[in-house]
Design a protein around this motif. Structure first.
Motif, PDB file in Angstrom:
ATOM      1  N   GLY A 196       0.733  -1.244  -0.154  1.00  9.25           N
ATOM      2  CA  GLY A 196       0.078   0.007   0.083  1.00  9.25           C
ATOM      3  C   GLY A 196       0.850   1.106  -0.122  1.00  9.25           C
ATOM      4  O   GLY A 196       2.053   1.094   0.109  1.00  9.25           O
ATOM      5  N   MET A 197      -0.017   2.336  -0.146  1.00  8.28           N
ATOM      6  CA  MET A 197       0.679   3.790  -0.160  1.00  8.28           C
ATOM      7  C   MET A 197      -0.144   4.700  -0.087  1.00  8.28           C
ATOM      8  O   MET A 197      -1.140   5.046  -0.466  1.00  8.28           O
ATOM      9  CB  MET A 197       1.471   4.091  -1.685  1.00  8.28           C
ATOM     10  N   GLN A 198       0.222   5.541   1.113  1.00  5.14           N
ATOM     11  CA  GLN A 198      -0.763   6.540   1.483  1.00  5.14           C
ATOM     12  C   GLN A 198      -0.408   7.920   0.674  1.00  5.14           C
ATOM     13  O   GLN A 198       0.668   8.416   0.728  1.00  5.14           O
ATOM     14  CB  GLN A 198      -0.697   6.889   2.818  1.00  5.14           C
ATOM     15  N   PHE A 199      -1.402   8.380  -0.100  1.00  2.00           N
ATOM     16  CA  PHE A 199      -1.240   9.560  -0.660  1.00  2.00           C
ATOM     17  C   PHE A 199      -1.864  10.721   0.020  1.00  2.00           C
ATOM     18  O   PHE A 199      -3.130  10.675   0.243  1.00  2.00           O
ATOM     19  CB  PHE A 199      -1.761   9.747  -2.066  1.00  2.00           C
ATOM     20  N   TYR A 200      -1.098  11.835   0.518  1.00  2.00           N
ATOM     21  CA  TYR A 200      -1.358  12.656   1.539  1.00  2.00           C
ATOM     22  C   TYR A 200      -1.126  14.036   0.610  1.00  2.00           C
ATOM     23  O   TYR A 200       0.077  14.299   0.374  1.00  2.00           O
ATOM     24  CB  TYR A 200      -0.948  12.814   2.904  1.00  2.00           C
ATOM     25  N   SER A 201      -2.121  14.748   0.453  1.00  2.00           N
ATOM     26  CA  SER A 201      -1.895  16.178  -0.354  1.00  2.00           C
ATOM     27  C   SER A 201      -1.703  17.344   0.466  1.00  2.00           C
ATOM     28  O   SER A 201      -1.978  18.410   0.166  1.00  2.00           O
ATOM     29  CB  SER A 201      -3.138  16.381  -1.209  1.00  2.00           C
ATOM     30  N   GLY A 202      -1.492  17.273   1.952  1.00  2.00           N
ATOM     31  CA  GLY A 202      -1.136  18.318   2.678  1.00  2.00           C
ATOM     32  C   GLY A 202      -2.265  19.220   3.002  1.00  2.00           C
ATOM     33  O   GLY A 202      -2.120  20.351   2.977  1.00  2.00           O
ATOM     34  N   ASN A 203      -3.393  18.573   3.234  1.00  2.00           N
ATOM     35  CA  ASN A 203      -4.540  19.180   3.507  1.00  2.00           C
ATOM     36  C   ASN A 203      -4.828  19.929   4.952  1.00  2.00           C
ATOM     37  O   ASN A 203      -5.174  20.996   5.035  1.00  2.00           O
ATOM     38  CB  ASN A 203      -5.778  17.988   3.470  1.00  2.00           C
ATOM     39  N   TYR A 204      -3.885  19.297   6.027  1.00  2.00           N
ATOM     40  CA  TYR A 204      -3.775  19.942   7.195  1.00  2.00           C
ATOM     41  C   TYR A 204      -2.575  20.737   7.547  1.00  2.00           C
ATOM     42  O   TYR A 204      -2.500  21.104   8.496  1.00  2.00           O
ATOM     43  CB  TYR A 204      -3.910  18.783   8.072  1.00  2.00           C
ATOM     44  N   MET A 205      -2.023  21.331   6.529  1.00  2.00           N
ATOM     45  CA  MET A 205      -0.795  22.191   6.740  1.00  2.00           C
ATOM     46  C   MET A 205      -1.612  23.579   6.989  1.00  2.00           C
ATOM     47  O   MET A 205      -2.307  23.999   6.059  1.00  2.00           O
ATOM     48  CB  MET A 205       0.106  22.210   5.069  1.00  2.00           C
ATOM     49  N   THR A 206      -1.147  24.111   7.823  1.00  2.06           N
ATOM     50  CA  THR A 206      -1.640  25.385   8.423  1.00  2.06           C
ATOM     51  C   THR A 206      -1.055  26.622   8.485  1.00  2.06           C
ATOM     52  O   THR A 206      -1.365  27.612   8.516  1.00  2.06           O
ATOM     53  CB  THR A 206      -2.324  25.139   9.824  1.00  2.06           C
ATOM     54  N   GLY A 207       0.150  26.576   8.163  1.00  2.77           N
ATOM     55  CA  GLY A 207       0.984  27.668   8.161  1.00  2.77           C
ATOM     56  C   GLY A 207       1.547  27.848   9.450  1.00  2.77           C
ATOM     57  O   GLY A 207       2.171  28.829   9.758  1.00  2.77           O
ATOM     58  N   LYS A 228       2.168  26.416   4.238  1.00  2.00           N
ATOM     59  CA  LYS A 228       0.728  26.688   3.928  1.00  2.00           C
ATOM     60  C   LYS A 228      -0.015  25.531   3.409  1.00  2.00           C
ATOM     61  O   LYS A 228       0.606  24.696   2.960  1.00  2.00           O
ATOM     62  CB  LYS A 228       0.625  28.187   3.239  1.00  2.00           C
ATOM     63  N   ALA A 229      -1.254  25.510   3.290  1.00  2.00           N
ATOM     64  CA  ALA A 229      -2.040  24.357   2.734  1.00  2.00           C
ATOM     65  C   ALA A 229      -1.654  23.974   1.580  1.00  2.00           C
ATOM     66  O   ALA A 229      -1.392  24.675   0.523  1.00  2.00           O
ATOM     67  CB  ALA A 229      -3.295  24.597   2.951  1.00  2.00           C
TER      68      ALA A 229
END
Length: 355
Positions: A291-302, A313-314
């Protein structure tokens, strides 16, 4: 967006070589004959960063990170961390193994994430630089460390080849049956750190299926087809094209934060290919994991200040975390993450960069 590939420099050892809890933190530098450089720390066996020449010959930082150990130690988003004992989430921090019930720290909503609170990413590992292209790190995790059974010895080896391949090899042994799922949580921006978001990066993932999640980001147990959904990257597509789609899985993940069930593959064919639209830098991912988790940085808040004073930033970085599936200890139909005494856990992932 102004492309500024030379803005982010390789960190200086003096900004990292500190003592934490009486243990010395140090940096280890890897180089190859193509001009690529990789920096690793024994703090959390972190991948501090990677630099390579872009198509114009400019040295470009493609992994997000920090100028100093203070920034790295303060952050809670696992930038470049080696995460364990168990990467990703375990539902409600509970699982049963050989009839024994175990409870883990809850640190992500109702669940346990990336090994709990005092996880591998904040431990000081024993490190040995093997040569100019390789460093090996080792960590001993005692029985019931963060609730996990068994005295576990984990090893991580970083090797940089002359083909611009960063090979990460993991190994673990235990004296009592346990569960293990190790990965690296690097955040990539192939346009170069500080060059905006990753929404125009082109991604292709060799996976026809994925594991749908519930509202707490735990797999439902289903293995579903990506076809006709916004999660379909079987053909090259921009990350941002469908990232805000009106789809329940996208809404629950606030974008992409999903485990992809990789199609049958060997170490000679990439499971993912990503290209930076501004730099022309390409990332190919090879792994023996299912498997591989693809994470698009949704919780990046600055809230974090990265190298060169850049804010996270997001969606200014993405992660491709090779792994076994989330919550596998509670899902007998998923590939097993059980490691028994006398067995050796071994896995390898390669991040290959080119222009």
């Amino acid at each position: 967006m102004i492309y500024n590939p030379t803005a982010i420099k390789v960190p200086e050892a003096a900004n990292y070589n500190r003592k934490i809890g009486g243990r010395q933190v140090e940096l280890y530098y890897l180089k190859n004959n193509k001009g690529m450089q990789v920096v690793v720390s024994n703090f959390g066996a972190h991948l501090i960063g990677a630099w390579l020449p872009d198509r114009r010959g400019n040295l470009t930082s493609v992994i997000l990170g920090f100028d100093n150990i203070e920034g790295l130690a303060r952050q809670k988003s696992y930038y470049g961390s080696t995460v364990g004992r168990y990467a990703n989430r375990i539902a409600k921090g509970k699982f049963t193994l050989e009839g024994q019930k175990y409870s883990l720290p809850i640190n992500n909503g109702p669940n346990s994430l990336h090994g709990g609170v005092d996880n591998f990413s904040i431990k000081i590992w024993e490190a040995k630089q093997l040569d100019s292209s390789a460093v090996e790190l080792e960590l001993f995790s005692e029985h019931m460390d963060e609730g996990y059974p068994g005295n576990l010895t984990a090893k991580v080896k970083y090797t940089l080849t002359d083909d611009n391949e960063l090979m990460i090899s993991y190994e673990a042994t235990t004296d009592k049956t346990t569960v293990v799922n190790l990965t690296n949580h690097a955040y990539f921006n192939l346009n170069g750190e500080g060059n905006g978001d990753i929404l125009y990066h082109i991604v292709q993932i060799n996976a026809d299926k994925y594991t749908p999640i519930d509202k707490t980001l735990i797999p439902t147990g289903e293995i579903a087809a990506v076809k006709s959904t916004p999660l379909d990257f079987t053909q090259p597509e921009r990350i941002g094209k469908r990232i805000n789609a009106d789809h329940p899985q996208i809404k629950m993940g606030f974008g992409y934060d999903h485990n992809y069930v990789l199609n049958p593959h060997g170490m000679h064919s990439p499971v993912a290919v990503v290209t930076g639209d501004l730099s022309g830098i390409k990332l190919q991912v090879y792994t023996d994991q299912p498997g591989m988790q693809f994470y698009s940085g949704n919780y990046m808040t600055g809230e974090n200040t990265l190298r060169g004073g850049v804010k996270d930033k997001a969606r200014t970085g993405f992660a491709l975390e090779t792994q076994h599936f989330p919550d596998s200890p509670n899902r007998p139909k998923f590939p097993s993450t059980v490691l028994k005494a006398g067995e050796v856990y071994k896995t390898t992932t390669i991040y290959k960069l080119s222009v």
